[in-house]
Design a protein around this motif. Structure first.
Motif, short mmCIF file in Angstrom:
data_model
loop_
_atom_site.label_atom_id
_atom_site.label_comp_id
_atom_site.label_asym_id
_atom_site.label_seq_id
_atom_site.Cartn_x
_atom_site.Cartn_y
_atom_site.Cartn_z
N GLU A 1 43.29 36.78 66.66
CA GLU A 1 43.87 37.55 67.40
C GLU A 1 44.92 38.54 66.50
O GLU A 1 44.89 39.80 66.77
CB GLU A 1 45.08 36.93 68.31
CG GLU A 1 44.51 36.04 69.49
CD GLU A 1 43.89 34.80 69.05
OE1 GLU A 1 44.30 34.32 67.89
OE2 GLU A 1 43.19 34.19 69.71
N SER A 2 45.48 38.00 65.27
CA SER A 2 46.30 38.70 64.29
C SER A 2 45.67 39.36 63.47
O SER A 2 45.99 40.46 62.85
CB SER A 2 47.11 37.81 63.79
OG SER A 2 46.64 37.07 62.85
N GLY A 3 44.38 39.08 62.92
CA GLY A 3 43.45 39.74 61.78
C GLY A 3 44.06 39.04 60.23
O GLY A 3 43.67 39.64 59.40
N ARG A 4 44.85 38.26 60.43
CA ARG A 4 45.52 37.73 59.17
C ARG A 4 44.32 36.77 58.52
O ARG A 4 43.68 35.92 59.14
CB ARG A 4 46.57 36.73 59.68
CG ARG A 4 47.27 36.23 58.13
CD ARG A 4 48.43 35.35 58.50
NE ARG A 4 48.24 34.13 59.37
CZ ARG A 4 48.06 32.84 58.61
NH1 ARG A 4 48.48 32.92 57.30
NH2 ARG A 4 47.75 31.79 59.20
N ILE A 5 44.15 37.23 57.25
CA ILE A 5 43.27 36.64 56.53
C ILE A 5 43.67 35.34 55.62
O ILE A 5 44.70 35.39 55.04
CB ILE A 5 42.48 37.47 55.31
CG1 ILE A 5 41.91 38.78 55.72
CG2 ILE A 5 41.67 36.69 54.43
CD1 ILE A 5 42.10 40.02 54.82
N ILE A 6 43.07 34.23 56.38
CA ILE A 6 43.48 32.74 55.69
C ILE A 6 42.90 32.14 54.77
O ILE A 6 43.37 31.36 54.04
CB ILE A 6 43.82 31.92 56.95
CG1 ILE A 6 42.43 31.43 57.62
CG2 ILE A 6 44.88 32.44 57.85
CD1 ILE A 6 42.79 30.30 58.41
N ASP A 7 41.77 32.88 54.19
CA ASP A 7 41.01 32.34 53.43
C ASP A 7 39.73 33.38 52.98
O ASP A 7 39.35 34.42 53.78
CB ASP A 7 40.12 31.12 53.49
CG ASP A 7 39.82 30.12 52.25
OD1 ASP A 7 40.46 30.83 50.98
OD2 ASP A 7 39.54 29.11 52.10
N ALA A 8 39.59 33.40 51.70
CA ALA A 8 38.44 34.66 51.42
C ALA A 8 37.64 33.98 50.00
O ALA A 8 38.61 33.19 49.16
CB ALA A 8 39.09 35.79 51.06
N GLU A 9 36.42 34.13 49.82
CA GLU A 9 35.71 33.79 48.72
C GLU A 9 34.81 34.98 48.48
O GLU A 9 34.08 35.34 49.52
CB GLU A 9 35.25 32.54 48.98
CG GLU A 9 34.50 31.82 47.44
CD GLU A 9 34.17 30.63 47.62
OE1 GLU A 9 33.28 30.08 46.90
OE2 GLU A 9 35.05 29.46 48.51
N CYS A 10 34.35 35.04 47.09
CA CYS A 10 33.03 36.05 46.91
C CYS A 10 31.94 35.57 46.06
O CYS A 10 32.34 34.69 45.39
CB CYS A 10 33.88 37.45 46.43
SG CYS A 10 34.37 37.30 44.51
N SER A 11 31.07 36.11 46.17
CA SER A 11 29.94 35.91 45.10
C SER A 11 30.38 36.20 43.92
O SER A 11 30.63 37.68 43.74
CB SER A 11 28.59 36.36 45.72
OG SER A 11 28.70 37.71 45.91
N SER A 12 30.30 35.43 42.85
CA SER A 12 31.01 36.14 41.62
C SER A 12 30.31 35.02 40.44
O SER A 12 29.95 34.02 40.87
CB SER A 12 32.35 36.10 41.10
OG SER A 12 32.96 34.79 41.40
N THR A 13 30.26 35.42 39.25
CA THR A 13 29.45 34.80 38.44
C THR A 13 30.76 34.15 37.59
O THR A 13 30.48 33.14 36.79
CB THR A 13 28.70 35.76 37.27
OG1 THR A 13 29.33 36.61 36.77
CG2 THR A 13 27.48 35.95 37.93
N ILE A 14 31.72 34.60 37.80
CA ILE A 14 33.08 34.03 37.07
C ILE A 14 33.92 33.34 38.02
O ILE A 14 34.28 34.40 38.94
CB ILE A 14 33.95 35.07 35.96
CG1 ILE A 14 32.70 35.64 34.94
CG2 ILE A 14 34.92 34.62 35.34
CD1 ILE A 14 33.23 36.84 34.16
N GLN A 15 34.54 32.38 37.88
CA GLN A 15 35.42 31.85 39.05
C GLN A 15 36.71 32.35 39.09
O GLN A 15 37.40 32.58 40.23
CB GLN A 15 35.55 30.35 38.58
CG GLN A 15 36.44 29.50 39.89
CD GLN A 15 36.64 28.12 39.72
OE1 GLN A 15 35.96 27.69 38.54
NE2 GLN A 15 37.18 27.27 40.60
N LEU A 16 37.27 32.91 38.09
CA LEU A 16 38.53 33.80 37.90
C LEU A 16 38.61 35.02 38.62
O LEU A 16 39.28 35.32 39.10
CB LEU A 16 38.76 34.17 36.35
CG LEU A 16 40.07 34.91 36.41
CD1 LEU A 16 41.45 34.02 36.86
CD2 LEU A 16 40.39 35.19 34.81
#
Length: 105
Positions: A37-52
């Protein structure tokens, strides 16, 4: 782990062919868990080769609203200076489009 009122959305894009992300994953992906309903992002992750990289990108999106497209794109431009900057922006816009399509059903 995630409440029933959340959505899982993945935004996709491509980056330059010499980018390690492209070589490993054949694309760039950002996954978002968004409150319906709110569109609030509660988690996110991406494909990356460096965890940072994934942690930094998560810090840009966490607790923001997926509907605040211009503000989030500006934040990416002002804070992220890796070779995947444009890919992040495109993947986010792709996820935003998917979110609006889901909400307009």
């Amino acid at each position: 782990m995630f409440p029933p009122n959340t959505l899982y959305i993945i935004g996709e894009s491509k980056t330059s062919s010499n980018n390690a992300i492209m070589q490993q994953y054949n694309g760039f992906f950002i996954a978002f868990v968004v409150e319906r309903e709110s569109g609030r992002i509660i988690d996110a992750e991406c494909s990356s080769t460096i965890q940072l990289t994934s942690a930094f990108i998560q810090s840009i999106f966490l607790e923001k609203c997926i509907l605040d497209v211009e503000e989030l794109l500006a934040e990416i431009e002002q804070r992220y200076f890796g070779s995947s900057q444009k890919a992040i922006m495109v993947a986010f816009k792709n996820a935003y489009i998917k979110y609006t399509q889901i909400m307009n059903k």
